[in-house]
Design an enzyme around this catalytic site. Structure first.
Site: not given
Length: 313
Positions: A160, A254, A286
């Site tokens: 991320s 995601d 995610h």
């Protein structure tokens, strides 16, 4: 101004008040070093006395004296605003990953927004990498790295926001050579990239989009969603990475999926001399692997990680 007047609210992650206070609603718990299974050694080591920042080091317990292992620099996610190298989420993840991959790892703690807006997280991560590189001659301040890190087999990875940082570290590694510190590969897990214009199946409006954009506005106020730090394909130096290989992970459900694919495709189009690979986990959200590490798709990711660390460029 009321002391409880809210400037920005991004539920369920954080709340920022107009007087500058921050309530982090997730990712604030921390755990000490240790491994319930007893297969990984870990400890916290100061890498930046100026900023009072430490990293958490991990070493497989069965490592022999003087045995050299690939070095993994791991950079945590959390939208630049939440989570920590010392949170249960990331401590458990490294305890899981390190013995499987048989690496020594430095899990980087960096200053978070909004108290420390970007480029603080980038600068801190680069300081941690330089600190690790200070051990290449075997006379650095941390004995685990002196004794066990193979500086010919260095990898930088993150998920991320940590993947966003990892990409920037790849650019810095190309620009600022660290003698004796040979980065073989970069790993971007569900990278936190975005842009003004929608691509692929990105929604025009949704809660994930609001959070994605809101976190960036907190981390880098006023820079906009086409800032090359957030939309890196707009950076002329996008493909100038200081490694021989790149691995991108994306998740099918995601909101950031299409940006990961764009990163992969653009590197190929721009003639990057290295090798780039991508792996998609269909039907997953995610960073699902952090919360369900024993699932079938998480195990596939883990095995891809392990093979990536053990193949020479």
């Amino acid at each position: 101004m009321s002391e409880n007047e809210i400037a920005k609210e991004l539920l369920p992650l954080l709340r920022v008040y107009k007087d500058g206070r921050v309530d982090r609603l997730m990712g604030e718990d921390i755990v000490p070093p240790g491994d319930p299974k007893g297969v990984v050694l870990s400890k916290d080591v100061l890498y930046s006395p100026e900023a009072n920042l430490s990293s958490r080091l991990y070493l497989p317990k069965n490592t022999n004296p003087g045995q050299k292992l690939p070095l993994l620099i791991y950079i945590h996610g959390g939208g630049f605003c939440i989570e920590s190298a010392f949170s249960p989420t990331y401590h458990n993840h490294l305890n899981f990953l390190v013995p499987e991959a048989n690496v020594i790892a430095v899990s980087v703690e960096y200053r978070r927004a909004p108290e420390n807006i970007l480029p603080a997280a980038y600068d801190d991560s680069w300081a941690a990498i330089k600190w690790a590189a200070s051990h290449v001659n075997g006379n650095g301040p941390e004995e685990w790295l002196n004794s066990h890190a193979d500086f010919d087999k260095v990898f930088v990875a993150g998920d991320s926001a940590g993947a966003n940082i990892t990409h920037q570290m790849g650019l810095r590694l190309a620009q600022e050579k660290l003698v004796g510190f040979h980065v073989q590969g970069l790993v971007l897990v569900h990278p936190y990239f975005w842009g003004v214009d929608r691509i692929g199946k990105e929604p025009e409006e949704s809660v994930p989009k609001t959070i994605t954009e809101g976190l960036w506005n907190v981390a880098s106020p006023g820079s906009g969603f086409d800032d090359p730090l957030f939309n890196p394909v707009l950076d002329p130096k996008f493909a100038a990475l200081g490694s021989a290989r790149l691995l991108v992970f994306v998740a099918g459900n995601d909101i950031l999926r299409d940006r990961g694919w764009l990163c992969f495709e653009e590197l190929e189009k721009r003639g990057w001399k290295g090798k780039v690979e991508i792996m998609e986990s269909e039907g997953e959200d995610h960073v699902f692997h952090l919360f369900n590490p024993t699932s079938e798709n998480a195990n596939r990711m883990l095995q891809k990680f392990v093979s990536f660390f053990n193949i020479q460029a």
